[in-house]
Design a protein around this motif. Structure first.
Motif, PDB file in Angstrom:
ATOM      1  N   GLY A  27       0.796  -1.220   0.000  1.00 50.73           N
ATOM      2  CA  GLY A  27       0.000   0.000   0.000  1.00 50.73           C
ATOM      3  C   GLY A  27       0.831   1.274   0.000  1.00 50.73           C
ATOM      4  O   GLY A  27       0.343   2.339   0.350  1.00 50.73           O
ATOM      5  N   THR A  52      10.973   7.424   1.175  1.00 55.08           N
ATOM      6  CA  THR A  52       9.785   7.834   1.932  1.00 55.08           C
ATOM      7  C   THR A  52       8.549   7.082   1.441  1.00 55.08           C
ATOM      8  O   THR A  52       7.492   7.165   2.043  1.00 55.08           O
ATOM      9  N   LEU A 103      -1.962  -8.609  -3.853  1.00 58.52           N
ATOM     10  CA  LEU A 103      -2.008  -8.085  -5.221  1.00 58.52           C
ATOM     11  C   LEU A 103      -3.006  -6.933  -5.382  1.00 58.52           C
ATOM     12  O   LEU A 103      -4.123  -6.982  -4.886  1.00 58.52           O
ATOM     13  N   PRO A 157      -2.655 -18.520  -7.269  1.00 61.39           N
ATOM     14  CA  PRO A 157      -2.880 -18.237  -8.687  1.00 61.39           C
ATOM     15  C   PRO A 157      -3.900 -17.104  -8.858  1.00 61.39           C
ATOM     16  O   PRO A 157      -4.832 -16.980  -8.070  1.00 61.39           O
ATOM     17  N   LEU A 160      -7.071 -22.273  -3.748  1.00 62.65           N
ATOM     18  CA  LEU A 160      -7.760 -20.993  -3.587  1.00 62.65           C
ATOM     19  C   LEU A 160      -7.233 -20.052  -4.665  1.00 62.65           C
ATOM     20  O   LEU A 160      -6.236 -20.344  -5.304  1.00 62.65           O
ATOM     21  N   SER A 161      -7.903 -18.938  -4.855  1.00 68.41           N
ATOM     22  CA  SER A 161      -7.345 -17.974  -5.802  1.00 68.41           C
ATOM     23  C   SER A 161      -6.910 -16.714  -5.074  1.00 68.41           C
ATOM     24  O   SER A 161      -7.273 -16.478  -3.924  1.00 68.41           O
ATOM     25  N   GLN A 162      -6.133 -15.913  -5.773  1.00 68.18           N
ATOM     26  CA  GLN A 162      -5.482 -14.750  -5.212  1.00 68.18           C
ATOM     27  C   GLN A 162      -6.485 -13.741  -4.640  1.00 68.18           C
ATOM     28  O   GLN A 162      -7.426 -13.350  -5.309  1.00 68.18           O
ATOM     29  N   ARG A 163      -6.243 -13.319  -3.418  1.00 68.66           N
ATOM     30  CA  ARG A 163      -7.033 -12.243  -2.829  1.00 68.66           C
ATOM     31  C   ARG A 163      -6.474 -10.923  -3.369  1.00 68.66           C
ATOM     32  O   ARG A 163      -5.280 -10.785  -3.573  1.00 68.66           O
ATOM     33  N   LEU A 164      -7.361  -9.979  -3.613  1.00 66.91           N
ATOM     34  CA  LEU A 164      -6.905  -8.718  -4.201  1.00 66.91           C
ATOM     35  C   LEU A 164      -7.200  -7.553  -3.267  1.00 66.91           C
ATOM     36  O   LEU A 164      -8.142  -7.608  -2.484  1.00 66.91           O
ATOM     37  N   ARG A 165      -6.393  -6.500  -3.384  1.00 62.75           N
ATOM     38  CA  ARG A 165      -6.693  -5.291  -2.608  1.00 62.75           C
ATOM     39  C   ARG A 165      -7.037  -4.161  -3.567  1.00 62.75           C
ATOM     40  O   ARG A 165      -6.609  -4.144  -4.728  1.00 62.75           O
ATOM     41  N   GLU A 166      -7.842  -3.211  -3.070  1.00 64.95           N
ATOM     42  CA  GLU A 166      -8.163  -2.032  -3.877  1.00 64.95           C
ATOM     43  C   GLU A 166      -6.904  -1.180  -4.005  1.00 64.95           C
ATOM     44  O   GLU A 166      -6.025  -1.215  -3.142  1.00 64.95           O
ATOM     45  N   ASP A 167      -6.819  -0.423  -5.083  1.00 62.73           N
ATOM     46  CA  ASP A 167      -5.654   0.425  -5.310  1.00 62.73           C
ATOM     47  C   ASP A 167      -5.764   1.700  -4.474  1.00 62.73           C
ATOM     48  O   ASP A 167      -6.377   2.675  -4.901  1.00 62.73           O
ATOM     49  N   ALA A 168      -5.210   1.658  -3.275  1.00 64.27           N
ATOM     50  CA  ALA A 168      -5.234   2.835  -2.408  1.00 64.27           C
ATOM     51  C   ALA A 168      -3.942   2.870  -1.590  1.00 64.27           C
ATOM     52  O   ALA A 168      -3.384   1.824  -1.270  1.00 64.27           O
ATOM     53  N   VAL A 169      -3.470   4.077  -1.295  1.00 64.83           N
ATOM     54  CA  VAL A 169      -2.247   4.199  -0.496  1.00 64.83           C
ATOM     55  C   VAL A 169      -2.612   4.041   0.972  1.00 64.83           C
ATOM     56  O   VAL A 169      -3.433   4.782   1.509  1.00 64.83           O
ATOM     57  N   SER A 170      -2.035   3.038   1.614  1.00 64.56           N
ATOM     58  CA  SER A 170      -2.342   2.798   3.028  1.00 64.56           C
ATOM     59  C   SER A 170      -1.103   2.909   3.904  1.00 64.56           C
ATOM     60  O   SER A 170      -1.190   2.873   5.119  1.00 64.56           O
ATOM     61  N   GLU A 171       0.066   3.018   3.263  1.00 66.34           N
ATOM     62  CA  GLU A 171       1.321   3.061   4.014  1.00 66.34           C
ATOM     63  C   GLU A 171       1.944   4.443   3.900  1.00 66.34           C
ATOM     64  O   GLU A 171       2.196   4.929   2.792  1.00 66.34           O
ATOM     65  N   ASP A 173       4.919   7.465   5.321  1.00 65.56           N
ATOM     66  CA  ASP A 173       6.373   7.526   5.373  1.00 65.56           C
ATOM     67  C   ASP A 173       6.868   7.120   6.764  1.00 65.56           C
ATOM     68  O   ASP A 173       6.624   7.817   7.745  1.00 65.56           O
ATOM     69  N   ARG A 184      10.223   6.214   7.094  1.00 61.70           N
ATOM     70  CA  ARG A 184      11.649   6.073   6.794  1.00 61.70           C
ATOM     71  C   ARG A 184      12.530   6.146   8.040  1.00 61.70           C
ATOM     72  O   ARG A 184      13.451   5.356   8.206  1.00 61.70           O
TER      73      ARG A 184
END
Lengths: 484, 95
Positions: free
Chosen positions: A25, A36, A52, A284, B58-69, B71, B73
């Motif tokens: 994420g 960063t 994924l 898969p 099983l098949s691949q679990r997917l996540r929505e395209d969102a920034v969750s992490e 900085d 560093r």
């Protein structure tokens, strides 16, 4: 003297237009301060697992549908193992035996004008993978600096068959692919930022020989110009080697834009043995037909479809249709122009966009999206040519005035500068008579059979009319008067 | 199929594992033992069996395209051996 044939296949890495990484994420925004945007997954801290990104898969499906490929119902992620500091896990997650996209083809236009021809390039596959980080070898007291912001950025690696037979075909393919990925919105195509980069596999063989020669792979070409220069240099180098009796060794080479040469990066002997195997951290990837159909429904009209429509609906030539669909910006601009000018002016609109506008953009070094003349303004201008308010020549002046922002519409400029064409035949007739009276030499020459003298007289009349006389009427009246 | 000592050393090199001559010989014995098992498995007729990519069906679990992490560093670099200007420093690598 042996005739050589060049064989080129291209692998392209297109960075997918997601906001987060393929398996984490963290943000993919370009230009952030080092590290960063590298989270625990990207750093490969112990215990982390990849998940994924659905949007990355969406992008792969879009691409597969756009090139008429097979979108795999089931594809598998594999680990590609190698050690390098910008790859913290010690392997890159990629796809090997079962990629997400198989086959497909792209139709491209090679060359310009009379020499232009169409070519179909077959694609082998396209697969999802993650990008690595960046190593900076500048001065860090004899050490290398590692920035992992790019690590985990989603890539679609697109592999072509070795179908290209010249550097021009290779560049035409790369351009068509570049236009397509932007067209369907899966990649921003920014080559300076590395969002779209090509590797070219190049070999040569005597014309007529069935088997391929040994290839060398030129890595990481990030501009169309470098792609062409690198291939041209490499081809000449390979031919020289063979003609001097040496054998080509399979190798990976880098192109140095400063010297214009390619140089060896690693030879086959120490080529990496990647030891691919299915990644146990990832199941898969199953793509059902409902998912594929949903994505199909979201696809815009594709370049090839638009090209065919421009030919059938607007009566354009295949060449014009191909040129105008070379990028989405170009075709959008053209269609908006036609909407204003009318379908009857589709051909003049094509000429204005491809010739006059393109030349002016070129002169100012601008992209079409940044053109100071909008399609609505250009369409309005072409309407005035179509209804004989102004001649094509005057239209060029109006276009320049629009370009310079002198007014908001062509009509305003025509009014303000009094450019309306003279179509009153009485007025033109008197101009013609004046010119004939003032140029007895040209008249005599024309009557003696010199066609050129006629053009000189047309020029004089147009000059007297300050370019505003209707050219057809001038021609007709001149001929009539001279025939007496 | 059995491995030669050279192949064992090459595999060790690819995995960045340092092995002495003696260790290479012992490892060769271990690996060849594993290859015998693999050969037994390969003798099984697997025609019509779909290759298995994962032990779980099983098949691949997917996540929505969102920034969750965000900085983090500073925290990550606090435990790094050496950093400078936000970069992780490593022994010089040039290809």
């Amino acid at each position: 003297m042996t005739q050589w044939e060049v064989v080129i296949g291209i692998e392209t890495h297109a960075q997918l237009a997601t906001v987060s990484k393929i398996f984490s994420g963290a943000s993919t925004a370009f230009g952030a301060a080092p590290n960063t945007q590298a989270c625990a997954v990207d750093l490969a801290l112990p215990g982390v697992l990849p998940v994924l990104n659905k949007k990355a898969v969406d992008c792969a499906i879009r691409f597969g549908l756009a090139i008429g490929a097979q979108v795999a119902a089931k594809s598998v992620f594999a680990r590609k193992n190698y050690f390098y500091p910008d790859l913290p896990k010690g392997y890159q997650i990629s796809q090997m035996d079962l990629p997400v996209v198989v086959g497909g083809q792209i139709t491209l236009q090679v060359g310009a004008g009379d020499k232009a021809y169409e070519k179909v390039v077959t694609l082998t596959r396209a697969h999802l993978e993650e990008d690595a980080g960046k190593s900076l070898h500048e001065d860090f007291h004899g050490k290398s600096g590692i920035d992992l912001n790019r690590a985990g950025t989603p890539l679609l690696e697109i592999v072509s068959e070795p179908d290209m037979r010249s550097s021009d075909e290779a560049v035409a393919y790369a351009r068509a692919l570049h236009a397509l990925v932007r067209w369907i919105g899966i990649c921003d195509g920014n080559m300076q930022e590395g969002s779209f980069r090509c590797d070219a596999n190049v070999s040569v063989r005597p014309k007529g020989q069935a088997e391929f020669g040994t290839r060398r792979e030129i890595k990481n070409l990030n501009s169309f110009r470098f792609l062409k220069e690198a291939i041209d240099y490499e081809v000449q180098w390979q031919i020289n080697e063979i003609e001097e009796g040496r054998k080509i060794q399979q190798a990976t080479v880098l192109f140095d834009p400063d010297s214009g040469e390619t140089r060896m990066m690693r030879s086959k002997e120490d080529a990496h043995d990647y030891r691919y195997f299915p990644d146990p951290d990832l199941l898969p990837l199953v793509i059902g037909s409902d998912w594929i159909e949903r994505v199909r429904g979201e696809l815009p009209e594709l370049p090839q479809q638009k090209r065919e429509r421009f030919i059938s609906e607007l009566g354009l030539s295949a060449y014009d249709a191909a040129t105008l669909t070379a990028s989405q910006e170009m075709s959008d601009y053209y269609e908006a122009t036609v909407t204003v000018a009318g379908k009857a002016s589709a051909k003049p609109c094509a000429n204005w966009v491809m010739v006059d506008l393109a030349a002016r953009l070129n002169k100012d070094g601008l992209e079409i999206a940044a053109a100071p003349v909008s399609p609505q303004q250009l369409g309005g201008l072409i309407q005035r040519i179509a209804d004989n308010t102004i001649s094509n020549n005057i239209a060029k002046k109006v276009f320049e005035a629009l370009w310079n922002g002198e007014a908001a519409t062509a009509d305003e400029i025509i009014d303000k500068q009094g450019l309306k064409q003279i179509t009153d035949s009485g007025a033109i007739e008197s101009l013609v008579e004046e010119v004939l009276a003032a140029n007895p030499v040209n008249v005599a020459e024309y009557r003696a059979g010199k066609e050129k003298a006629f053009n000189a007289l047309v020029g004089q009349v147009m000059k007297a009319a300050k370019g505003k006389a209707n050219p057809q009427q001038v021609n007709e009246l001149l001929k009539k008067k001279l025939a007496v | 199929m059995s491995l030669t000592p050279e192949q064992v050393k090459r595999i060790a090199h690819l995995a960045r594992i340092e092995v002495s001559e003696a260790e290479a010989l012992t490892t060769q014995g271990h690996l060849n033992g594993i290859f015998e098992l693999i050969e037994q498995m390969q003798a099984v007729d697997t025609r019509g069996v779909e290759p298995m990519a994962h032990a779980q069906d099983l098949s691949q679990r997917l996540r929505e395209d969102a920034v969750s992490e965000g900085d983090r560093r500073a925290a990550y670099q606090a435990v790094a051996p050496e950093t400078e200007a936000g970069l992780y420093l490593v022994p010089k690598v040039i290809e």
